[in-house]
Design an enzyme around this catalytic site. Structure first.
Site, PDB file in Angstrom:
ATOM      1  N   LYS A  88       5.201  -3.414 -14.689  1.00 50.50           N
ATOM      2  CA  LYS A  88       6.482  -3.523 -15.379  1.00 50.50           C
ATOM      3  C   LYS A  88       6.992  -2.112 -15.613  1.00 50.50           C
ATOM      4  CE  LYS A  88       8.991  -6.865 -17.390  1.00 50.50           C
ATOM      5  NZ  LYS A  88       9.219  -8.233 -16.953  1.00 50.50           N
ATOM      6  N   GLY A 189      18.196 -19.831 -27.741  1.00 48.82           N
ATOM      7  CA  GLY A 189      18.572 -18.809 -26.772  1.00 48.82           C
ATOM      8  C   GLY A 189      19.155 -19.466 -25.533  1.00 48.82           C
ATOM      9  N   VAL A 190      20.489 -19.448 -25.392  1.00 47.22           N
ATOM     10  CA  VAL A 190      21.096 -20.077 -24.212  1.00 47.22           C
ATOM     11  C   VAL A 190      21.798 -19.019 -23.362  1.00 47.22           C
ATOM     12  CG1 VAL A 190      21.235 -22.490 -24.880  1.00 47.22           C
ATOM     13  CG2 VAL A 190      22.969 -20.902 -25.715  1.00 47.22           C
ATOM     14  N   GLY A 191      21.008 -18.006 -22.967  1.00 44.86           N
ATOM     15  CA  GLY A 191      21.497 -16.992 -22.034  1.00 44.86           C
ATOM     16  C   GLY A 191      21.337 -17.525 -20.623  1.00 44.86           C
ATOM     17  N   VAL A 193      18.656 -18.097 -18.637  1.00 50.29           N
ATOM     18  CA  VAL A 193      17.674 -19.161 -18.393  1.00 50.29           C
ATOM     19  C   VAL A 193      17.973 -20.379 -19.271  1.00 50.29           C
ATOM     20  CG1 VAL A 193      15.239 -19.787 -18.327  1.00 50.29           C
ATOM     21  CG2 VAL A 193      15.897 -17.438 -17.860  1.00 50.29           C
TER      22      VAL A 193
HETATM   23  P1  NAD Z   1      19.448 -13.473 -21.636  1.00 49.50           P
HETATM   24  O1  NAD Z   1      19.600 -12.125 -22.227  1.00 49.50           O
HETATM   25  O2  NAD Z   1      20.402 -13.917 -20.577  1.00 49.50           O
HETATM   26  O3  NAD Z   1      19.468 -14.585 -22.793  1.00 49.50           O
HETATM   27  C1  NAD Z   1      18.835 -14.443 -24.011  1.00 49.50           C
HETATM   28  C2  NAD Z   1      19.686 -15.206 -25.031  1.00 49.50           C
HETATM   29  O4  NAD Z   1      18.969 -15.247 -26.267  1.00 49.50           O
HETATM   30  C3  NAD Z   1      21.036 -14.561 -25.326  1.00 49.50           C
HETATM   31  O5  NAD Z   1      22.057 -15.528 -25.250  1.00 49.50           O
HETATM   32  C4  NAD Z   1      20.872 -13.995 -26.745  1.00 49.50           C
HETATM   33  O6  NAD Z   1      22.088 -14.001 -27.472  1.00 49.50           O
HETATM   34  C5  NAD Z   1      19.874 -14.978 -27.318  1.00 49.50           C
HETATM   35  N1  NAD Z   1      19.096 -14.484 -28.459  1.00 49.50           N
HETATM   36  C6  NAD Z   1      18.529 -13.279 -28.639  1.00 49.50           C
HETATM   37  N2  NAD Z   1      17.859 -13.259 -29.816  1.00 49.50           N
HETATM   38  C7  NAD Z   1      17.994 -14.485 -30.361  1.00 49.50           C
HETATM   39  C8  NAD Z   1      17.520 -15.092 -31.552  1.00 49.50           C
HETATM   40  N3  NAD Z   1      16.764 -14.442 -32.419  1.00 49.50           N
HETATM   41  N4  NAD Z   1      17.850 -16.373 -31.796  1.00 49.50           N
HETATM   42  C9  NAD Z   1      18.618 -17.060 -30.903  1.00 49.50           C
HETATM   43  N5  NAD Z   1      19.092 -16.544 -29.770  1.00 49.50           N
HETATM   44  C10 NAD Z   1      18.783 -15.270 -29.495  1.00 49.50           C
HETATM   45  O7  NAD Z   1      17.934 -13.524 -21.096  1.00 49.50           O
HETATM   46  P2  NAD Z   1      17.305 -14.558 -20.074  1.00 49.50           P
HETATM   47  O8  NAD Z   1      17.243 -13.942 -18.711  1.00 49.50           O
HETATM   48  O9  NAD Z   1      17.908 -15.902 -20.254  1.00 49.50           O
HETATM   49  O10 NAD Z   1      15.789 -14.586 -20.592  1.00 49.50           O
HETATM   50  C11 NAD Z   1      15.418 -15.289 -21.755  1.00 49.50           C
HETATM   51  C12 NAD Z   1      13.934 -15.078 -22.022  1.00 49.50           C
HETATM   52  O11 NAD Z   1      13.172 -15.541 -20.920  1.00 49.50           O
HETATM   53  C13 NAD Z   1      13.517 -13.611 -22.215  1.00 49.50           C
HETATM   54  O12 NAD Z   1      12.453 -13.573 -23.128  1.00 49.50           O
HETATM   55  C14 NAD Z   1      13.013 -13.198 -20.848  1.00 49.50           C
HETATM   56  O13 NAD Z   1      12.084 -12.134 -20.934  1.00 49.50           O
HETATM   57  C15 NAD Z   1      12.344 -14.483 -20.411  1.00 49.50           C
HETATM   58  N6  NAD Z   1      12.237 -14.645 -18.964  1.00 49.50           N
HETATM   59  C16 NAD Z   1      13.347 -14.600 -18.192  1.00 49.50           C
HETATM   60  C17 NAD Z   1      13.235 -14.770 -16.825  1.00 49.50           C
HETATM   61  C18 NAD Z   1      14.442 -14.778 -15.923  1.00 49.50           C
HETATM   62  O14 NAD Z   1      14.342 -15.229 -14.777  1.00 49.50           O
HETATM   63  N7  NAD Z   1      15.611 -14.347 -16.388  1.00 49.50           N
HETATM   64  C19 NAD Z   1      11.970 -14.976 -16.250  1.00 49.50           C
HETATM   65  C20 NAD Z   1      10.842 -15.044 -17.081  1.00 49.50           C
HETATM   66  C21 NAD Z   1      10.993 -14.862 -18.446  1.00 49.50           C
END
Ligand code: NAD
Length: 365
Positions: A88, A189-191, A193
């Protein structure tokens, strides 16, 4: 957060505890780059893992993050059945780093290239396909490049697909029926993923409750998937549901939050969900909550970018991701048979594979 350097322990002692092979500090003050690349383990293959850009409160915090994340990648790749190791990188963000992203990410790409393929990078928090395309200008040792450049693009929908399949496996094990129709799921968390996961669950008729610190985002996603928006973090923990899906940042499951949970199953995408791995996995077990180990079930995105290394093919990637269903069942059954937590079962399962393949490799002359 554990402090990497203290009066009594040197950086080398801490690295020894984590078991890393190599840590590279990358510095170029002209472009404002301060980055750390951590190669944890390359027994199974080159260390693959994304690069995260974050405004860390200190250099120690950045080092701790990269050490933890890269160790997690070793387990994730091993559990997913990939011939890859764990690595990483983190870039310490500041106002300067945001000024010229092309310079920053191309310079980072040069550092990655200097490792000759022992580390392969990809996107992570605050690093998307645009930044990945800059890195690609300097090195072939990067995955998740844009589809228009022959790559696999955004891995998030694939991560969501793996988590969705793991939910089905956990339901099958818990209730004998894997259907998500009518199941109440809270997504925190609705980003990228979380929103993809919400769409998959909505298609199958799940009843959704969404919480995000970005309320506008939660409302926009809720509109698409006919969900209820929860008003605060506490509601995300206390709303009665079948499945709780942590898809925000890590360490959300801990001694304070676990007693509040009103779910039967936990399955989400966030990395490092357990604040204290052993303690919190045990707390969940004692509460009778079936926990889908994060690194086992959120490997879909990693599997998708890894497919790029052999020439990207979406069908092949999906087939590999679908194995997450069987892997989840296997780990849950091992945990039940041995009376251990699902987290411990998943760690043992991954470590066993590293030991087995490590044995085979001594004959690779
Ligand atoms: P992202 O940044 O697109 O979404 C994260 C969301 O969480 C955002 O909408 C943010 O506003 C929200 N958030 C942050 N803190 C919060 C809290 N305390 N309470 C509620 N909502 C909160 O990220 P992502 O790519 O969707 O990834 C989400 C998680 O999954 C991360 O932990 C990431 O490390 C993990 N992950 C992602 C992937 C991938 O393919 N993107 C793969 C494996 C793991």
């Amino acid at each position: 957060m554990e402090q990497v350097q203290s009066a009594t322990r040197s950086v080398f002692e801490v690295i020894e505890d984590y078991g890393h092979e190599e840590i590279v500090f990358c510095n170029d003050s002209k472009v404002g780059l301060k980055a750390i690349i951590a190669i944890h383990n390359t027994v199974l293959g080159p260390a693959l893992g994304g690069v995260r850009m974050w405004d860390y409160p200190s250099e120690e915090a950045a080092l701790t993050d990269v050490l933890r994340l890269s160790r997690g990648m070793t387990l994730k790749a091993a559990a997913a059945g990939l011939n890859l190791g764990g690595g990483k990188a983190v870039i310490i963000a500041n106002k300067e780093t945001l000024k010229n992203k092309e310079m920053l990410f191309r310079r980072f790409g040069q550092f990655v290239h200097s490792l000759g393929g022992r580390y392969i990078t990809a996107e992570d928090v605050n690093v998307g396909v645009k930044e990945v395309a800059y890195i690609r200008m300097e090195t072939p040792y990067v995955t998740g490049i844009p589809r228009s450049m022959g790559g696999s693009g955004d891995p998030s929908p694939f991560t969501a697909y793996g988590v969705y399949l793991a939910m089905k496996a956990l339901l099958k094990e818990e209730e004998g029926n894997e259907s998500l129709r009518g199941k109440r799921v809270v997504i925190k968390g609705v980003g990228k993923v979380g929103s993809s996961l919400a769409e998959l669950l909505h298609k199958e008729g799940a009843v959704l409750y969404l919480y995000d610190i970005d309320k506008a985002r939660a409302e926009a996603v809720a509109k698409k998937v006919n969900a209820e928006v929860l008003q605060n973090e506490e509601e995300a923990y206390t709303t009665p549901c079948d499945i709780y899906a942590p898809c925000a940042l890590g360490a959300g499951l801990n001694a304070r939050t676990i007693p509040m949970l009103q779910c039967h199953i936990i399955a989400g995408a966030a990395n490092n969900q357990l604040e204290d791995e052993e303690r919190d996995a045990q707390l969940l077990k004692e509460r009778g909550i079936l926990y889908g180990p994060d690194f086992l079930i959120n490997a879909g995105g990693l599997i998708n970018v890894a497919t790029e290394l052999e020439g990207y093919n979406e069908q092949r990637s999906r087939e590999q991701i679908e194995k997450i269903y069987d892997h989840t069942l296997e780990v849950v059954r091992k945990a039940k048979e041995e009376g251990i937590t699902t987290h411990e079962a998943a760690v043992q399962w991954a470590q066993q594979r590293i030991a087995n393949i490590g044995y085979l490799k001594q004959y690779n002359l």
